[in-house]
Design a protein around this motif. Structure first.
Motif, PDB file in Angstrom:
ATOM      1  N   LYS A 180     -40.021 -57.144  10.293  1.00  0.00           N
ATOM      2  CA  LYS A 180     -39.585 -55.919  10.670  1.00  0.00           C
ATOM      3  C   LYS A 180     -38.709 -55.920  12.079  1.00  0.00           C
ATOM      4  O   LYS A 180     -38.354 -54.750  12.566  1.00  0.00           O
ATOM      5  N   GLU A 181     -38.867 -56.675  12.855  1.00  0.00           N
ATOM      6  CA  GLU A 181     -38.106 -56.731  14.095  1.00  0.00           C
ATOM      7  C   GLU A 181     -36.708 -56.524  14.115  1.00  0.00           C
ATOM      8  O   GLU A 181     -36.055 -56.309  15.154  1.00  0.00           O
ATOM      9  N   ILE A 182     -36.350 -56.780  12.780  1.00  0.00           N
ATOM     10  CA  ILE A 182     -34.649 -56.963  12.496  1.00  0.00           C
ATOM     11  C   ILE A 182     -34.016 -55.820  12.913  1.00  0.00           C
ATOM     12  O   ILE A 182     -32.840 -55.763  13.245  1.00  0.00           O
ATOM     13  N   ASN A 183     -34.666 -54.426  12.334  1.00  0.00           N
ATOM     14  CA  ASN A 183     -33.834 -53.163  12.620  1.00  0.00           C
ATOM     15  C   ASN A 183     -34.962 -52.016  12.363  1.00  0.00           C
ATOM     16  O   ASN A 183     -36.034 -52.189  12.188  1.00  0.00           O
ATOM     17  N   THR A 184     -34.244 -50.749  12.234  1.00  0.00           N
ATOM     18  CA  THR A 184     -35.114 -49.754  12.322  1.00  0.00           C
ATOM     19  C   THR A 184     -34.456 -48.981  11.182  1.00  0.00           C
ATOM     20  O   THR A 184     -33.430 -48.485  11.217  1.00  0.00           O
ATOM     21  N   PRO A 185     -35.414 -48.817   9.758  1.00  0.00           N
ATOM     22  CA  PRO A 185     -34.759 -48.333   8.741  1.00  0.00           C
ATOM     23  C   PRO A 185     -34.226 -46.920   8.894  1.00  0.00           C
ATOM     24  O   PRO A 185     -35.010 -46.030   9.457  1.00  0.00           O
ATOM     25  N   ARG A 186     -33.220 -46.691   8.221  1.00  0.00           N
ATOM     26  CA  ARG A 186     -32.709 -45.184   8.151  1.00  0.00           C
ATOM     27  C   ARG A 186     -33.294 -44.334   7.156  1.00  0.00           C
ATOM     28  O   ARG A 186     -34.020 -44.908   6.380  1.00  0.00           O
ATOM     29  N   MET A 187     -33.322 -42.919   7.520  1.00  0.00           N
ATOM     30  CA  MET A 187     -33.797 -42.085   6.492  1.00  0.00           C
ATOM     31  C   MET A 187     -32.681 -41.890   5.611  1.00  0.00           C
ATOM     32  O   MET A 187     -31.502 -42.080   5.659  1.00  0.00           O
ATOM     33  N   PRO A 188     -33.100 -41.511   4.142  1.00  0.00           N
ATOM     34  CA  PRO A 188     -31.893 -41.316   3.246  1.00  0.00           C
ATOM     35  C   PRO A 188     -31.111 -39.979   3.658  1.00  0.00           C
ATOM     36  O   PRO A 188     -31.946 -38.967   4.152  1.00  0.00           O
ATOM     37  N   SER A 189     -29.793 -40.168   3.609  1.00  0.00           N
ATOM     38  CA  SER A 189     -28.834 -38.903   3.766  1.00  0.00           C
ATOM     39  C   SER A 189     -28.958 -38.082   2.688  1.00  0.00           C
ATOM     40  O   SER A 189     -29.331 -38.348   1.546  1.00  0.00           O
ATOM     41  N   LEU A 190     -28.494 -36.776   2.854  1.00  0.00           N
ATOM     42  CA  LEU A 190     -28.597 -35.847   1.921  1.00  0.00           C
ATOM     43  C   LEU A 190     -27.608 -36.334   0.597  1.00  0.00           C
ATOM     44  O   LEU A 190     -27.910 -36.226  -0.500  1.00  0.00           O
ATOM     45  N   LYS A 191     -26.466 -36.947   1.095  1.00  0.00           N
ATOM     46  CA  LYS A 191     -25.428 -37.499   0.184  1.00  0.00           C
ATOM     47  C   LYS A 191     -26.041 -38.588  -0.458  1.00  0.00           C
ATOM     48  O   LYS A 191     -25.885 -38.756  -1.799  1.00  0.00           O
ATOM     49  N   GLY A 192     -26.681 -39.636   0.237  1.00  0.00           N
ATOM     50  CA  GLY A 192     -27.585 -40.680  -0.564  1.00  0.00           C
ATOM     51  C   GLY A 192     -28.444 -40.095  -1.580  1.00  0.00           C
ATOM     52  O   GLY A 192     -28.505 -40.731  -2.763  1.00  0.00           O
ATOM     53  N   MET A 193     -29.207 -39.085  -1.284  1.00  0.00           N
ATOM     54  CA  MET A 193     -30.033 -38.671  -2.335  1.00  0.00           C
ATOM     55  C   MET A 193     -29.510 -37.872  -3.522  1.00  0.00           C
ATOM     56  O   MET A 193     -30.132 -38.040  -4.624  1.00  0.00           O
ATOM     57  N   MET A 194     -28.260 -37.493  -3.355  1.00  0.00           N
ATOM     58  CA  MET A 194     -27.588 -36.812  -4.446  1.00  0.00           C
ATOM     59  C   MET A 194     -27.230 -37.976  -5.427  1.00  0.00           C
ATOM     60  O   MET A 194     -27.165 -37.923  -6.689  1.00  0.00           O
ATOM     61  N   ARG A 195     -26.692 -39.162  -4.574  1.00  0.00           N
ATOM     62  CA  ARG A 195     -26.101 -40.400  -5.357  1.00  0.00           C
ATOM     63  C   ARG A 195     -27.565 -40.786  -6.134  1.00  0.00           C
ATOM     64  O   ARG A 195     -27.159 -41.384  -7.343  1.00  0.00           O
ATOM     65  N   ALA A 196     -28.447 -40.685  -5.503  1.00  0.00           N
ATOM     66  CA  ALA A 196     -29.684 -41.691  -6.052  1.00  0.00           C
ATOM     67  C   ALA A 196     -29.798 -40.894  -7.426  1.00  0.00           C
ATOM     68  O   ALA A 196     -30.463 -41.244  -8.551  1.00  0.00           O
ATOM     69  N   LYS A 197     -30.099 -39.415  -7.230  1.00  0.00           N
ATOM     70  CA  LYS A 197     -30.160 -38.454  -8.531  1.00  0.00           C
ATOM     71  C   LYS A 197     -29.475 -38.792  -9.689  1.00  0.00           C
ATOM     72  O   LYS A 197     -30.150 -38.930 -10.624  1.00  0.00           O
ATOM     73  N   SER A 198     -28.343 -38.823  -9.556  1.00  0.00           N
ATOM     74  CA  SER A 198     -27.434 -39.256 -10.606  1.00  0.00           C
ATOM     75  C   SER A 198     -27.063 -40.838 -10.988  1.00  0.00           C
ATOM     76  O   SER A 198     -26.311 -41.068 -11.959  1.00  0.00           O
ATOM     77  N   ALA A 199     -27.666 -41.847 -10.133  1.00  0.00           N
ATOM     78  CA  ALA A 199     -27.281 -43.054 -10.226  1.00  0.00           C
ATOM     79  C   ALA A 199     -27.704 -43.777 -11.525  1.00  0.00           C
ATOM     80  O   ALA A 199     -28.867 -43.253 -12.126  1.00  0.00           O
ATOM     81  N   LYS A 200     -27.077 -44.547 -12.107  1.00  0.00           N
ATOM     82  CA  LYS A 200     -27.478 -44.955 -13.422  1.00  0.00           C
ATOM     83  C   LYS A 200     -28.024 -46.517 -12.998  1.00  0.00           C
ATOM     84  O   LYS A 200     -27.436 -47.367 -12.444  1.00  0.00           O
ATOM     85  N   ILE A 201     -29.159 -46.871 -13.438  1.00  0.00           N
ATOM     86  CA  ILE A 201     -29.834 -47.883 -13.257  1.00  0.00           C
ATOM     87  C   ILE A 201     -29.801 -49.112 -14.266  1.00  0.00           C
ATOM     88  O   ILE A 201     -30.071 -48.739 -15.368  1.00  0.00           O
ATOM     89  N   ALA A 202     -29.251 -50.338 -13.957  1.00  0.00           N
ATOM     90  CA  ALA A 202     -29.109 -51.195 -15.248  1.00  0.00           C
ATOM     91  C   ALA A 202     -30.721 -51.709 -15.517  1.00  0.00           C
ATOM     92  O   ALA A 202     -31.159 -51.910 -14.690  1.00  0.00           O
TER      93      ALA A 202
END
Ligand SMILES: Cc1cc2nc3c(=O)[nH]c(=O)nc-3n(C[C@H](O)[C@H](O)[C@H](O)COP(=O)(O)OP(=O)(O)OC[C@H]3O[C@@H](n4cnc5c(N)ncnc54)[C@H](O)[C@@H]3O)c2cc1C
Length: 260
Positions: A180-202
């Motif tokens: 966990k010392e490697i970084n500070t994870p970001r929060m999802p962006s609005l654009k990211g959340m929109m992309r996630a919603k329509s993303a096709k998962i193999a």
């Protein structure tokens, strides 16, 4: 750079409950989340893409509902995601889990770096990352706390140890497990959340993998969980006070009493 990040969906609790009969995790009624260590793995994979270009593919082996974790990973910046799911994988120990994930990774296009979390918060073995690299026959560096330099041939990383850190140079392709010392994870962006919603998962089943059926699931698992239990809390210690000589004398007497 082609980056693969392995994530596991785990129960959102530190109070992991075990079915005393089957010795498996009780998942009913417990919300599932991305393994906390894998949030750092996702963040590092996305940062690597931002640094070097390329794409990030998130991979998980799990039940159908693990798709939610992959969508979340897309919201955080991953480009593609693969859910490896089949009843044939049930009962997999860490050897069979890492074999299955390695087979899935081999099916993806050529990769440069695979990133895993240090360990999962439920199984807690920290074996799957090293297991994947063993099955793929690529080098691994565990407990990575910083990717100092990376190009398409090699990487220089800092690996956390109890005393400090090692600086390790490793040729690509390779696998990192990150702390966990490697970084500070970001929060999802609005654009990211929109992309996630329509993303096709193999979605891949055992039939989609070039895998030995005998090496999957319970049959492919050389270990068995014989018993899982919570160790009893230790009783508080006894404090001895006085001068060093007095304390040493009393301690010796106490120890004599223990060995008689
Ligand atoms: C004999 C035996 C039988 C088992 N049977 C079952 C069972 O029936 N059902 C069940 O749910 N579990 C079962 N398990 C537990 C299962 O083996 C582990 O959950 C799994 O192998 C991951 O190990 P871990 O949780 O210790 O992960 P760790 O090795 O601690 O995880 C390290 C990292 O590896 C990656 N990783 C781990 N697991 C996955 C995954 N599934 N997908 C993608 N990346 C991953 C992540 O990056 C994670 O941060 C069984 C275990 C044993 C020993």
């Amino acid at each position: 750079m082609n980056i693969i990040v392995c994530i596991k969906q785990v129960p959102n609790t530190t109070d992991v409950r075990i079915d005393p009969v089957t010795n498996t995790l009780i998942r009913d009624g417990v919300e599932s989340v991305i393994n906390p260590f894998d949030a750092y793995a996702i963040e590092e994979a996305v940062r690597l893409k931002e640094r070097c270009g390329g794409k990030v593919t998130a991979v998980t082996m799990g039940p159908p509902q693990a798709e939610t974790a992959l969508k979340e990973a897309i919201g955080l910046g991953c480009d593609e995601a693969v859910l490896v799911s089949d009843r044939k994988f049930a009962g997999s120990d860490t050897w069979a889990t890492s074999y299955t994930l390695a087979c899935a990774i081999e099916k993806l296009e050529a990769y440069d770096v695979i990133i895993c979390g240090k360990q999962a918060s439920d199984g807690d073995t920290a074996q799957v990352g090293p297991g994947i690299s063993t099955h793929l026959d690529i080098p691994q560096v565990t407990y990575v706390k910083k990717i100092v330099e990376i190009n398409d041939k090699s990487a220089r990383v800092e690996r956390m140890t109890e005393e400090g850190y090692d600086v390790v140079e490793v040729p690509l392709p390779c696998l990192f497990t990150v702390v966990k010392e490697i970084n500070t994870p970001r929060m999802p962006s609005l654009k990211g959340m929109m992309r996630a919603k329509s993303a096709k998962i193999a979605k891949w089943t055992a039939a989609d993998l070039d895998a030995d059926p005998a090496a999957l699931g319970l049959d492919g698992s050389p270990t068995r969980v014989v018993k899982i239990f919570t160790p009893e809390a230790r009783k508080g210690g006894e404090m001895i006070s006085g001068s060093t000589d007095e304390v040493a004398k009393e301690l010796v007497e106490l120890l004599k009493g223990e060995v008689v």
